[in-house]
Design a protein around this motif. Structure first.
Motif, PDB file in Angstrom:
ATOM      1  N   VAL A 199      26.959  37.472  -1.454  1.00  8.80           N
ATOM      2  CA  VAL A 199      26.093  36.577  -0.681  1.00  8.80           C
ATOM      3  C   VAL A 199      25.229  37.392   0.269  1.00  8.80           C
ATOM      4  N   LEU A 200      25.892  38.288   1.016  1.00  2.00           N
ATOM      5  CA  LEU A 200      25.158  39.094   1.996  1.00  2.00           C
ATOM      6  C   LEU A 200      24.185  40.048   1.308  1.00  2.00           C
ATOM      7  N   LYS A 201      24.587  40.589   0.156  1.00  2.00           N
ATOM      8  CA  LYS A 201      23.693  41.491  -0.579  1.00  2.00           C
ATOM      9  C   LYS A 201      22.468  40.748  -1.085  1.00  2.00           C
ATOM     10  N   ILE A 238      23.340  30.405  -3.642  1.00  4.97           N
ATOM     11  CA  ILE A 238      24.350  29.767  -4.500  1.00  4.97           C
ATOM     12  C   ILE A 238      25.171  30.872  -5.162  1.00  4.97           C
ATOM     13  N   THR A 239      26.486  30.757  -5.020  1.00  6.31           N
ATOM     14  CA  THR A 239      27.383  31.797  -5.546  1.00  6.31           C
ATOM     15  C   THR A 239      28.394  31.194  -6.507  1.00  6.31           C
ATOM     16  N   GLY A 268      17.079  39.825  -1.551  1.00 10.18           N
ATOM     17  CA  GLY A 268      16.199  38.760  -2.036  1.00 10.18           C
ATOM     18  C   GLY A 268      16.267  38.591  -3.539  1.00 10.18           C
ATOM     19  N   LYS A 269      17.282  39.205  -4.182  1.00  8.81           N
ATOM     20  CA  LYS A 269      17.457  39.119  -5.632  1.00  8.81           C
ATOM     21  C   LYS A 269      18.871  38.673  -5.955  1.00  8.81           C
ATOM     22  N   THR A 270      19.065  38.246  -7.201  1.00  6.86           N
ATOM     23  CA  THR A 270      20.406  37.888  -7.658  1.00  6.86           C
ATOM     24  C   THR A 270      21.280  39.141  -7.668  1.00  6.86           C
ATOM     25  N   PRO A 320      19.737  33.890  -4.470  1.00  6.87           N
ATOM     26  CA  PRO A 320      19.048  33.335  -3.306  1.00  6.87           C
ATOM     27  C   PRO A 320      18.036  32.257  -3.712  1.00  6.87           C
ATOM     28  N   ILE A 321      17.911  31.222  -2.877  1.00 14.70           N
ATOM     29  CA  ILE A 321      16.953  30.139  -3.101  1.00 14.70           C
ATOM     30  C   ILE A 321      15.929  30.161  -1.976  1.00 14.70           C
ATOM     31  N   PHE A 322      14.622  30.090  -2.330  1.00 13.30           N
ATOM     32  CA  PHE A 322      13.546  30.175  -1.335  1.00 13.30           C
ATOM     33  C   PHE A 322      12.724  28.883  -1.323  1.00 13.30           C
TER      34      PHE A 322
END
Length: 428
Positions: free
Chosen positions: A69-71, A109-110, A76-78, A97-99
């Motif tokens: 999640v933190l990575k 979302i993990t 800014g990438k999966t 990540p969702i923008f």
């Protein structure tokens, strides 16, 4: 009419009850806003105890050793990683990540998937990849068979194809250069098929295969009674037969100097004269030549006319050897395998070991050697999986100061002992 709208509650219910893997949703600050029952159960807590908590806090408490999640928030990438790499039964975590429309982070979302489940998906994906690869191979074979296309995955061959596409619509003469077996005849035929002359004849002549005294009459024809054994009605030459089309002169470097002069005159005047004839005959042909010789070197050695060289060499296409286009080796081999399968009614395929060996082989005989190798291993391989092992060179590197005779000299009791000694020396 009943509405089919899906509410946010419906989505949450699906995430809660229809997935057997851990699902987390965190906000832009890494606070957990949703977690399903599977995820809470695996962490040994209830949903209520973990919802609203921060990922940093969970890591500090040792619930897991790393966080995708933190990575994902940082990159800014999966991000994908094993949560417990020190354990054999680690869990694979994927965070996406969702923008919003402005590019600002809204949530992450993990999904955490066990290695067993991950392997199942990998097996499915691998199977689909193999199927797609097989279908692509079959489509390539059909495309090549029906359209005469040439496999050009490598950049070197893509450059050749671009030049072919540029020169084909013109009426300029072309010289195709390359080592023996690189497909010069195929490129020549492709140029004809892409030209405005494609509806007319394409005639291929191997200048090295026809005796010098017959080559002139083959190209230009002859009148009746021109020489002993000539047909009583005379004969039409290939330049006349190819009217409106293309003549491919293979191994042009082997053409005798006397005939080179007549070919030059034919190109300059657009007319030929039959052997034994007195009348000039107009011709309308395009010339494509090929050779594996260095024409400029032949010019310097006075074995090829310089004026003819520049007349023929309006466009020059260099075909790379197969060892310099490794991206094409396996597609070509698979194409030849497909052709053999179609011809013999088999379902054979190249094994991974064969592919690896093919990629390491130098292919001195180029595409012709590859085609022959495929046909050979197709016949000798006992099962459906084709096996390829290059034949070792017959030349042995003998130790300094020794020749073949002294290297294996000595007295031998019988042939078996002699053979054993030679094999040992060869392996060494």
């Amino acid at each position: 009419m009943e509405e089919n709208n899906i509410s946010p509650e419906d989505i949450l219910n699906l995430l809660e009850n229809e997935y057997d893997e851990s699902i987390f949703i965190t906000d832009k600050n890494a606070n957990i806003v949703f977690v399903n029952k599977v995820a809470a159960s695996r962490l040994g807590v209830t949903k209520e105890e973990i919802t609203g908590r921060n990922v940093h806090e969970l890591m500090a408490e040792g619930l897991y050793s790393r966080s995708t999640v933190l990575k994902a928030m940082q990159s800014g990438k999966t991000e994908v990683a094993a949560l417990y790499p020190e354990q054999n039964n680690s869990v694979v975590s994927q965070s996406k990540p969702i923008f919003d429309r402005r590019g600002n982070l809204k949530a992450v979302i993990t999904i955490n998937m066990s290695h067993e489940h991950s392997k199942e998906w990998n097996d499915i994906i691998s199977g689909e990849r193999d199927l797609n690869r097989r279908l692509k191979r079959e489509l390539d074979h059909l495309r090549i068979k029906t359209s005469g296309a040439i496999i050009a995955n490598s950049q070197a061959m893509q450059n050749v194809m671009e030049l072919v596409g540029a020169v084909a619509p013109t009426d300029s003469n072309v010289v195709v250069l390359g080592e023996s077996g690189t497909g010069k005849d195929m490129i020549s035929h492709l140029i004809h098929e892409k030209s405005l002359r494609r509806k007319n004849a394409y005639i291929s002549v191997n200048c090295a295969a026809i005796p010098d005294n017959l080559l002139e009459s083959e190209l230009f024809g002859y009148e009746k009674g021109a020489f002993t054994g000539a047909l009583s009605a005379g004969k039409l030459g290939l330049f006349e037969a190819a009217k409106g089309g293309t003549i491919f002169l293979d191994e042009i470097g082997d053409m005798p100097l006397s005939l080179q002069a007549k070919l030059l005159r034919a190109l300059e005047n657009k007319e030929i004269r039959r052997v034994g004839g007195v009348k000039n005959i107009p011709i309308d042909v395009r010339i494509i030549c090929a050779t594996n010789s260095n024409l400029m070197e032949l010019v310097r050695e006075k074995r090829f006319r310089e004026d003819l060289y520049y007349r023929l060499n309006v466009f020059e296409i260099h075909l790379p050897p197969l060892r310099d286009r490794w991206e094409d080796i396996i597609p070509l081999a698979e194409y030849f395998v497909s052709a053999q399968n179609e011809k013999r009614g088999e379902k054979k395929f190249l094994g991974m070991a064969a592919m690896e060996t093919m990629l390491k082989h130098k292919w001195p005989g180029n595409i012709r050697e590859l085609r022959n190798v495929v046909e050979r291993i197709f016949v000798v391989s006992p099962g459906d999986e084709l096996i390829f092992s290059p034949t070792p060179t017959a030349d042995i590197n003998f130790p300094e100061g020794k020749n073949k005779e002294s290297f294996i000299d000595g007295d031998f009791a019988n042939l078996k002992e002699f053979t054993k000694t030679v094999e040992k020396k060869y392996i060494e």
